[in-house]
Scaffold this motif. Sequence first.
Motif, mmCIF file in Angstrom:
data_model
loop_
_atom_site.group_PDB
_atom_site.id
_atom_site.type_symbol
_atom_site.label_atom_id
_atom_site.label_comp_id
_atom_site.label_asym_id
_atom_site.label_seq_id
_atom_site.Cartn_x
_atom_site.Cartn_y
_atom_site.Cartn_z
ATOM 1 N N TRP A 239 53.607 38.998 34.720
ATOM 2 C CA TRP A 239 52.138 38.698 35.576
ATOM 3 C C TRP A 239 51.067 39.902 34.729
ATOM 4 C CZ3 TRP A 239 51.150 34.067 36.724
ATOM 5 C CH2 TRP A 239 52.467 33.282 37.807
ATOM 6 N N GLN A 240 51.881 40.899 35.229
ATOM 7 C CA GLN A 240 50.396 41.593 34.776
ATOM 8 C C GLN A 240 50.007 41.639 32.819
ATOM 9 O OE1 GLN A 240 51.055 45.508 34.245
ATOM 10 N NE2 GLN A 240 49.684 46.592 35.885
ATOM 11 N N ALA A 241 50.707 41.287 32.007
ATOM 12 C CA ALA A 241 50.476 41.289 30.191
ATOM 13 C C ALA A 241 49.708 39.624 30.229
ATOM 14 C CB ALA A 241 52.012 41.282 29.642
ATOM 15 N N LEU A 242 50.027 38.785 31.430
ATOM 16 C CA LEU A 242 50.240 37.297 30.646
ATOM 17 C C LEU A 242 48.465 37.351 31.479
ATOM 18 C CD1 LEU A 242 52.997 34.808 31.861
ATOM 19 C CD2 LEU A 242 51.875 35.121 29.875
ATOM 20 N N LEU A 243 48.370 37.937 32.381
ATOM 21 C CA LEU A 243 46.849 37.940 33.209
ATOM 22 C C LEU A 243 45.920 38.548 32.371
ATOM 23 C CD1 LEU A 243 48.001 37.895 37.162
ATOM 24 C CD2 LEU A 243 47.270 35.748 35.739
ATOM 25 N N LYS A 244 46.358 39.735 31.576
ATOM 26 C CA LYS A 244 45.468 40.813 30.536
ATOM 27 C C LYS A 244 45.086 39.642 29.806
ATOM 28 C CE LYS A 244 44.751 44.814 28.905
ATOM 29 N NZ LYS A 244 46.040 46.363 28.642
ATOM 30 N N GLU A 245 45.994 38.724 29.099
ATOM 31 C CA GLU A 245 46.014 37.808 28.129
ATOM 32 C C GLU A 245 44.206 36.778 28.916
ATOM 33 O OE1 GLU A 245 48.614 35.156 26.772
ATOM 34 O OE2 GLU A 245 49.659 36.918 26.031
ATOM 35 N N HIS A 246 43.967 36.526 29.682
ATOM 36 C CA HIS A 246 42.707 36.131 29.975
ATOM 37 C C HIS A 246 41.717 36.798 30.366
ATOM 38 C CE1 HIS A 246 45.096 32.176 30.217
ATOM 39 N NE2 HIS A 246 45.417 32.920 29.864
ATOM 40 N N GLY A 247 41.646 38.614 30.958
ATOM 41 C CA GLY A 247 41.111 39.316 31.702
ATOM 42 C C GLY A 247 40.935 39.986 32.602
ATOM 43 N N ILE A 248 42.496 38.956 33.197
ATOM 44 C CA ILE A 248 41.967 39.740 34.634
ATOM 45 C C ILE A 248 43.715 40.682 34.559
ATOM 46 C CG2 ILE A 248 43.768 38.722 36.661
ATOM 47 C CD1 ILE A 248 42.848 36.001 35.844
ATOM 48 N N GLU A 249 42.908 42.252 35.180
ATOM 49 C CA GLU A 249 43.582 42.955 35.670
ATOM 50 C C GLU A 249 44.659 43.101 37.438
ATOM 51 O OE1 GLU A 249 44.703 45.616 33.635
ATOM 52 O OE2 GLU A 249 42.950 45.125 31.730
ATOM 53 N N ILE A 250 45.948 42.917 37.202
ATOM 54 C CA ILE A 250 46.239 43.422 38.436
ATOM 55 C C ILE A 250 46.725 45.017 38.568
ATOM 56 C CG2 ILE A 250 46.264 40.606 38.949
ATOM 57 C CD1 ILE A 250 49.084 41.159 38.413
ATOM 58 N N ASP A 251 47.641 45.031 39.835
ATOM 59 C CA ASP A 251 47.885 46.313 40.079
ATOM 60 C C ASP A 251 49.026 46.148 41.183
ATOM 61 O OD1 ASP A 251 46.584 46.057 42.681
ATOM 62 O OD2 ASP A 251 45.329 48.079 42.539
ATOM 63 N N GLU A 252 49.770 46.745 41.281
ATOM 64 C CA GLU A 252 50.855 46.445 41.820
ATOM 65 C C GLU A 252 50.696 46.455 43.860
ATOM 66 O OE1 GLU A 252 53.759 49.851 42.492
ATOM 67 O OE2 GLU A 252 53.871 49.812 40.464
ATOM 68 N N GLU A 253 49.790 47.424 44.078
ATOM 69 C CA GLU A 253 49.127 46.106 45.321
ATOM 70 C C GLU A 253 48.937 45.091 45.993
ATOM 71 O OE1 GLU A 253 48.762 47.209 49.766
ATOM 72 O OE2 GLU A 253 49.533 48.220 48.115
ATOM 73 N N PHE A 254 47.819 44.847 44.509
ATOM 74 C CA PHE A 254 47.380 43.234 43.960
ATOM 75 C C PHE A 254 48.630 42.284 44.493
ATOM 76 C CE2 PHE A 254 45.821 39.397 42.333
ATOM 77 C CZ PHE A 254 45.281 38.819 42.430
#
Length: 229
Positions: free
Chosen positions: A24-39
């Motif tokens: 998820w982290q890698a795919l969302l980063k492609e769309h400019g969305i950064e997530i962490d483990e808490e999210f």
Amino acid sequence: MLAAILYDLDGTIVNTDPLHFRIWQALLKEHGIEIDEEFYKNRMSGRLNPFIVRDLFPEFSSEEVIKFSDRKEAEFRELAAELTPIPGLLEVIAWADERGIKQAVVTNAPPENAKHMLSVLNLEHRFERVFVSQEIGMAKPDPEPYLYALAYFGLNAQQALVFEDSPSGIRSAVGAGISTVGIASSQTPSELYDLGVMLAIPDFKDSQLWKLLGKSGVGSGRVGVGEES
């Protein structure tokens, strides 16, 4: 008497959350969305992909939601070979087999994923049924997946035990009236207790679980970590 054990899949039979999070982290980063483990833990773990994608991309069409979800799961299956069962799982399965206790999987995972994961883990023939929310027509946190499994086996809630790890899964099992043991792979023990589990354990090797199973039944009381059952 205990007549059936119902297992969640992701996070319970196998700790998939680190792998799901990474993808998820890698795919969302492609769309400019950064997530962490808490999210991930609070907003994504245990939920169905379409709901996650719609929350993150409200502008997506239905076709785009399906395409994004399918891509995410395809990448997950490519990497699933690195997965291993939660410690002690095989011992619990063998214990239940010896006693003629019915065993099944109840999961929100896509059918193809569930089949693939169980194959990778060499568990595809260890369960009487795999109940997939998509095929039932209702997903966790609704109680229906677990109620459906009980009806299939002709049992009531007092005759079953559930192993779960996620908030949505625990709400589903507890909502169905089934005694639930929480696996602390994605949540803390205190969070699991707040959701209504009777016992929170790190894995299936935990001595308190074996004390519980040794009673050949399931109690309704809460067992705390470090307490005598």
